[in-house]
Design a protein around this motif. Structure first.
Motif, PDB file in Angstrom:
ATOM      1  N   PRO A 488      51.093  42.512  45.875  1.00 37.07           N
ATOM      2  CA  PRO A 488      51.706  41.777  44.715  1.00 37.07           C
ATOM      3  C   PRO A 488      51.792  40.644  44.838  1.00 37.07           C
ATOM      4  O   PRO A 488      53.423  40.596  45.233  1.00 37.07           O
ATOM      5  CB  PRO A 488      52.004  42.962  44.538  1.00 37.07           C
ATOM      6  CG  PRO A 488      53.225  43.544  45.078  1.00 37.07           C
ATOM      7  CD  PRO A 488      52.620  43.700  46.407  1.00 37.07           C
ATOM      8  N   THR A 489      50.889  40.179  43.577  1.00 30.68           N
ATOM      9  CA  THR A 489      51.649  38.035  43.463  1.00 30.68           C
ATOM     10  C   THR A 489      52.668  38.618  42.756  1.00 30.68           C
ATOM     11  O   THR A 489      54.033  37.684  42.632  1.00 30.68           O
ATOM     12  CB  THR A 489      50.534  37.347  43.164  1.00 30.68           C
ATOM     13  OG1 THR A 489      50.029  37.905  42.450  1.00 30.68           O
ATOM     14  CG2 THR A 489      49.869  37.898  44.386  1.00 30.68           C
ATOM     15  N   GLY A 490      52.322  39.665  41.254  1.00 32.40           N
ATOM     16  CA  GLY A 490      53.420  39.594  40.184  1.00 32.40           C
ATOM     17  C   GLY A 490      53.473  38.358  39.730  1.00 32.40           C
ATOM     18  O   GLY A 490      54.265  37.897  38.073  1.00 32.40           O
ATOM     19  N   GLU A 491      52.120  37.521  40.150  1.00 32.31           N
ATOM     20  CA  GLU A 491      51.802  36.475  38.537  1.00 32.31           C
ATOM     21  C   GLU A 491      51.226  36.902  37.691  1.00 32.31           C
ATOM     22  O   GLU A 491      49.752  37.564  38.173  1.00 32.31           O
ATOM     23  CB  GLU A 491      51.377  35.381  39.845  1.00 32.31           C
ATOM     24  CG  GLU A 491      53.157  34.854  40.420  1.00 32.31           C
ATOM     25  CD  GLU A 491      52.410  34.236  40.905  1.00 32.31           C
ATOM     26  OE1 GLU A 491      51.510  33.215  41.388  1.00 32.31           O
ATOM     27  OE2 GLU A 491      53.793  33.090  42.356  1.00 32.31           O
ATOM     28  N   ASN A 492      50.550  35.892  36.572  1.00 31.84           N
ATOM     29  CA  ASN A 492      49.670  35.937  35.930  1.00 31.84           C
ATOM     30  C   ASN A 492      48.892  34.422  35.837  1.00 31.84           C
ATOM     31  O   ASN A 492      50.146  33.389  35.516  1.00 31.84           O
ATOM     32  CB  ASN A 492      49.938  35.637  33.890  1.00 31.84           C
ATOM     33  CG  ASN A 492      50.448  37.444  33.892  1.00 31.84           C
ATOM     34  OD1 ASN A 492      50.322  38.995  34.943  1.00 31.84           O
ATOM     35  ND2 ASN A 492      51.560  37.486  33.234  1.00 31.84           N
ATOM     36  N   TRP A 493      48.065  34.395  35.879  1.00 29.75           N
ATOM     37  CA  TRP A 493      47.466  33.519  35.990  1.00 29.75           C
ATOM     38  C   TRP A 493      46.490  32.768  34.934  1.00 29.75           C
ATOM     39  O   TRP A 493      45.130  33.258  34.782  1.00 29.75           O
ATOM     40  CB  TRP A 493      46.240  32.852  37.859  1.00 29.75           C
ATOM     41  CG  TRP A 493      46.555  34.296  38.817  1.00 29.75           C
ATOM     42  CD1 TRP A 493      47.544  33.824  39.330  1.00 29.75           C
ATOM     43  CD2 TRP A 493      45.987  34.678  39.923  1.00 29.75           C
ATOM     44  NE1 TRP A 493      47.715  34.184  40.230  1.00 29.75           N
ATOM     45  CE2 TRP A 493      46.773  34.593  41.451  1.00 29.75           C
ATOM     46  CE3 TRP A 493      44.189  34.496  39.892  1.00 29.75           C
ATOM     47  CZ2 TRP A 493      46.214  35.189  42.343  1.00 29.75           C
ATOM     48  CZ3 TRP A 493      44.290  35.384  41.894  1.00 29.75           C
ATOM     49  CH2 TRP A 493      45.254  35.050  42.323  1.00 29.75           C
ATOM     50  N   VAL A 494      46.721  31.920  34.130  1.00 26.46           N
ATOM     51  CA  VAL A 494      46.496  31.197  33.329  1.00 26.46           C
ATOM     52  C   VAL A 494      44.695  30.309  33.516  1.00 26.46           C
ATOM     53  O   VAL A 494      46.089  29.533  34.204  1.00 26.46           O
ATOM     54  CB  VAL A 494      47.298  31.314  31.994  1.00 26.46           C
ATOM     55  CG1 VAL A 494      47.055  30.722  30.723  1.00 26.46           C
ATOM     56  CG2 VAL A 494      47.748  32.484  31.849  1.00 26.46           C
ATOM     57  N   TYR A 495      43.966  30.112  33.135  1.00 24.77           N
ATOM     58  CA  TYR A 495      43.341  29.176  33.115  1.00 24.77           C
ATOM     59  C   TYR A 495      43.079  28.231  31.998  1.00 24.77           C
ATOM     60  O   TYR A 495      42.651  28.791  31.365  1.00 24.77           O
ATOM     61  CB  TYR A 495      41.860  29.270  34.172  1.00 24.77           C
ATOM     62  CG  TYR A 495      42.270  29.440  35.502  1.00 24.77           C
ATOM     63  CD1 TYR A 495      42.363  28.744  36.352  1.00 24.77           C
ATOM     64  CD2 TYR A 495      42.013  31.097  35.314  1.00 24.77           C
ATOM     65  CE1 TYR A 495      43.047  29.268  37.885  1.00 24.77           C
ATOM     66  CE2 TYR A 495      41.937  31.524  37.280  1.00 24.77           C
ATOM     67  CZ  TYR A 495      42.367  30.797  37.742  1.00 24.77           C
ATOM     68  OH  TYR A 495      42.554  31.520  39.545  1.00 24.77           O
ATOM     69  N   PRO A 496      44.230  27.591  31.296  1.00 26.31           N
ATOM     70  CA  PRO A 496      44.010  26.795  29.998  1.00 26.31           C
ATOM     71  C   PRO A 496      42.580  25.696  29.713  1.00 26.31           C
ATOM     72  O   PRO A 496      41.897  25.424  31.138  1.00 26.31           O
ATOM     73  CB  PRO A 496      45.348  25.930  29.872  1.00 26.31           C
ATOM     74  CG  PRO A 496      45.621  25.546  31.481  1.00 26.31           C
ATOM     75  CD  PRO A 496      45.059  26.642  32.459  1.00 26.31           C
ATOM     76  N   GLY A 497      42.637  25.432  28.763  1.00 28.90           N
ATOM     77  CA  GLY A 497      41.123  24.844  28.166  1.00 28.90           C
ATOM     78  C   GLY A 497      40.616  24.757  26.662  1.00 28.90           C
ATOM     79  O   GLY A 497      42.397  25.282  25.680  1.00 28.90           O
ATOM     80  N   SER A 498      40.013  24.702  26.601  1.00 25.37           N
ATOM     81  CA  SER A 498      40.076  23.824  25.489  1.00 25.37           C
ATOM     82  C   SER A 498      38.532  23.648  24.830  1.00 25.37           C
ATOM     83  O   SER A 498      37.784  23.409  25.547  1.00 25.37           O
ATOM     84  CB  SER A 498      40.760  22.941  24.877  1.00 25.37           C
ATOM     85  OG  SER A 498      40.267  21.864  25.475  1.00 25.37           O
ATOM     86  N   TYR A 499      38.320  23.788  23.522  1.00 22.19           N
ATOM     87  CA  TYR A 499      36.829  23.522  22.244  1.00 22.19           C
ATOM     88  C   TYR A 499      37.298  22.924  21.217  1.00 22.19           C
ATOM     89  O   TYR A 499      38.058  22.509  20.220  1.00 22.19           O
ATOM     90  CB  TYR A 499      35.648  25.030  22.214  1.00 22.19           C
ATOM     91  CG  TYR A 499      36.672  25.508  21.651  1.00 22.19           C
ATOM     92  CD1 TYR A 499      36.317  25.914  20.790  1.00 22.19           C
ATOM     93  CD2 TYR A 499      37.260  26.682  21.905  1.00 22.19           C
ATOM     94  CE1 TYR A 499      36.818  26.904  19.393  1.00 22.19           C
ATOM     95  CE2 TYR A 499      38.461  27.946  21.026  1.00 22.19           C
ATOM     96  CZ  TYR A 499      37.844  27.894  19.806  1.00 22.19           C
ATOM     97  OH  TYR A 499      38.084  28.618  19.284  1.00 22.19           O
ATOM     98  N   MET A 500      35.959  21.693  21.158  1.00 22.18           N
ATOM     99  CA  MET A 500      36.308  21.436  19.735  1.00 22.18           C
ATOM    100  C   MET A 500      35.478  21.973  18.808  1.00 22.18           C
ATOM    101  O   MET A 500      34.391  22.758  18.448  1.00 22.18           O
ATOM    102  CB  MET A 500      35.837  20.058  20.121  1.00 22.18           C
ATOM    103  CG  MET A 500      36.498  19.404  20.872  1.00 22.18           C
ATOM    104  SD  MET A 500      38.011  18.695  19.961  1.00 22.18           S
ATOM    105  CE  MET A 500      38.018  17.902  19.859  1.00 22.18           C
ATOM    106  N   LEU A 501      36.135  21.873  17.725  1.00 25.68           N
ATOM    107  CA  LEU A 501      35.964  23.297  16.564  1.00 25.68           C
ATOM    108  C   LEU A 501      35.561  21.454  15.178  1.00 25.68           C
ATOM    109  O   LEU A 501      36.289  20.665  15.080  1.00 25.68           O
ATOM    110  CB  LEU A 501      37.004  23.601  15.987  1.00 25.68           C
ATOM    111  CG  LEU A 501      36.218  23.871  14.150  1.00 25.68           C
ATOM    112  CD1 LEU A 501      35.396  24.711  14.041  1.00 25.68           C
ATOM    113  CD2 LEU A 501      37.248  25.160  13.841  1.00 25.68           C
TER     114      LEU A 501
END
Length: 593
Positions: A488-501
């Protein structure tokens, strides 16, 4: 000689019977109540204009068959069961001469329906029998009610009946189980008594339940019930004990309960409240006029509340403590006057003359000022002045001072978004310079009890919008790993991104704007080599001022989460799949009720 012997025998019988009033024997009556048997006779004899001169007329008018009446010195014997003291008949006649009408004597009137049983014996087992018998009668929930010294209850002013349970009581043979004083004219004799013969020939064979039923049977005679030929009735004669000493009685039958409840029905309390001047009351509440004095009286009628005395209490439940004045008059009347708006709860307590039990009921009285008249525009456009006028529909003791206030729901302080010009007292001109959700309130500053009137004006900036595609720093990793990590890595992998409104026409907002961004997320759970999918929405509110950038960068993400606590093939991945915006309310221009 034979006549002398017969006269002597009659004298001996009369002397013997003088020791009791009503004796239960083996005779079987045809009906449950004497009233049913003689109702026609009573109906033809009980005229309002009649004052009964003789004892025989009095007994006949109360439904008793006087054909077999025997005069025995201080009392009469009717048939073989019933006995009446002459003194008691005289008391009834004197009372009826005042009322000019006799009521049927087999049914107790409300004043005599609650009875105190004074048991002379201190035997514990006998006392328990009496308590259970009384309890069964009280369970019927009629206007009949028994109290007893065995339960350590107080007599108060109830009619008192002496209960004796003796061996070889004077005047009773082993063939007689009991004697009971019968009621007449709806009353219980002041010297009424129940006598139970513990030397009765079947008493020893009777189980305790039968002995309790015997006491219930005696109480039935006390309240006017006669013998019944129904073998299931508690009022079947005790002669049936000779056939079945252990099971002749079995408590109240269905017919018993129905008949007793019908005859001694406990009617709901009746409350009458009179007003001067008149008032419309609904559900215990009434609205009164300001500066008007009302005189109010009340009566409480209930079978268990005889000749009540009254006590009146009150408390303010709304408004200032000086909003109304309550003045007590007689014990069941008062006056009330409101000098300002508010509400007052008046509690009336009726106390029974006999048991001293209290019965309370209440009324809530309110008074308020008339509503203000608020004149407002039917339609409003930004950047123009509009007239707002307020007035009170009637004359007040002092000149009202009117006030206006404006609030906005989303953007905080009103500031320069509203312009106001005072024309006169009660007349204001208002201009709305920017979008918003406004409430305009008009009131009277020197009469706080007069309710304010409120006007709502909402006009929100609602441009069209578009979304661009999402982009992520680590790429679009929307699938689960094909192989789980070895540890177990014990990590949360978050891939940040965005979009335009993007809002049109852009590039800046032409007015203040408020909207809710609603994002729908999809989540995959990988559990024990099975994939579960779920969807949920998240909502966030955005507020921008006029001139702010109309192209908004919205953060987004894809998240991978291994289960680091219970590492058993559990993974999840989540990403957004749909987005939209929602404007919180529609435009409006209206008075709020």
């Amino acid at each position: 000689m034979k006549k002398q012997i017969m006269a002597f025998n009659i004298m001996i019988v009369c002397i013997t019977l003088s020791f009791f009033y009503t004796a239960c024997t083996s005779s079987i009556e045809d009906n449950f109540f004497y009233k049913e048997k003689n109702v026609d006779r009573v109906a033809t004899r009980c005229f309002d204009s009649i004052i009964y001169q003789t004892d025989k007329e009095l007994l006949a008018a109360n439904g008793y068959d006087t054909i077999t009446i025997a005069d025995c010195d201080s009392f009469y014997i009717i048939g073989t069961d019933l006995m009446f003291r002459k003194q008691f008949l005289q008391e009834c006649r004197e009372a009826s001469s005042k009322e000019t009408r006799l009521k049927y004597g087999g049914v107790l009137n409300p004043e005599n329906s609650r009875i105190f049983i004074n048991m002379t014996s201190t035997d514990y087992n006998l006392g328990e029998m009496v308590k259970k018998a009384i309890g069964e009668w009280n369970k019927l929930n009629t206007r009949l009610n028994f109290a007893t010294n065995v339960n350590n209850e107080n007599n108060h002013n109830r009619p008192t009946v002496k209960l004796e349970m003796l061996e070889y009581p004077s005047g009773l043979t082993t063939n007689q189980l009991m004697t009971v004083t019968s009621p007449i004219n709806g009353k219980i004799d002041s010297k009424a008594q129940i006598r139970i013969n513990l030397s009765y020939k079947y008493w020893a064979e009777m189980p305790q339940a039968q002995k309790e039923f015997a006491i219930m049977h005696a109480l039935g005679h006390l309240v006017g019930l006669e013998h019944s030929n129904d073998v299931n009735s508690i009022m079947q004669p005790e002669s049936n004990l000779s056939i079945n000493p252990s099971g002749a009685w079995s408590g109240f039958s269905y017919t018993d309960e129905a008949s007793i409840k019908s005859t001694y029905e406990l009617l709901p309390a009746k409350i009458v409240v009179n007003y001067e001047p008149s008032v419309i009351e609904k559900d215990g509440k009434a609205t009164l006029k300001l500066d008007t004095e009302y005189n109010i009286s009340s009566t409480y009628t209930y079978d268990w509340c005889i000749n009540p005395t009254y006590r009146i209490e009150y408390r303010i439940i709304n408004g200032s403590q000086n909003c109304c004045r309550v003045n007590l008059k007689t014990n069941n009347s008062f006056s009330i006057k409101f000098v300002s708006s508010g509400s007052c709860k008046v509690i009336i307590i009726a106390t029974d003359e006999k048991d001293k039990k209290e019965y309370s009921y209440s009324r809530v009285y309110s008074a308020s000022y008339n509503q203000l008249i608020f004149t407002t525009p039917d339609n409003i456009e930004l950047g123009q002045y509009y007239d707002f006028k307020v007035s009170y529909p009637s004359t007040l003791p002092t000149e009202p001072i009117y006030s206006f206030s404006v609030k906005e729901r989303y953007f905080g302080e009103v500031g320069n978004s509203v312009s106001m010009e005072q024309v006169s007292n009660g007349h204001m001109r208002i201009k709305f310079n920017d979008y918003g959700a406004y409430t305009i309130s008009a009131g009277v500053s020197n009469y706080l009890g007069i309710a304010k009137k409120t006007f709502a004006f909402t006009k929100l900036y609602q441009p069209t919008f578009t979304f661009t595609d999402s982009s992520y720093e680590a790429g679009e990793q929307y699938i689960l790993p094909t192989v789980k990590p070895k540890v177990p890595t014990g990590e949360n992998w978050v891939y940040p991104g965005s979009y335009m409104l993007n809002f049109s026409p852009g590039p800046q907002f032409e007015g203040r704007i408020v909207f809710d961004l609603i994002t729908t997320y999809q989540q995959h759970f990988y559990k024990l080599r099975r994939i579960d999918r779920s969807f949920f929405d998240k909502q966030k509110r955005y507020i921008y001022q006029k001139g702010d950038n109309a192209q908004i960068k919205i953060p987004d993400h894809v998240m991978y989460n291994p289960d680091s606590l219970n590492y058993t093939d559990h993974y999840s991945i989540m990403w957004s799949i749909a987005k939209t915006i929602n404007y919180p309310e529609e435009d409006k221009c209206m008075l709020i009720p």
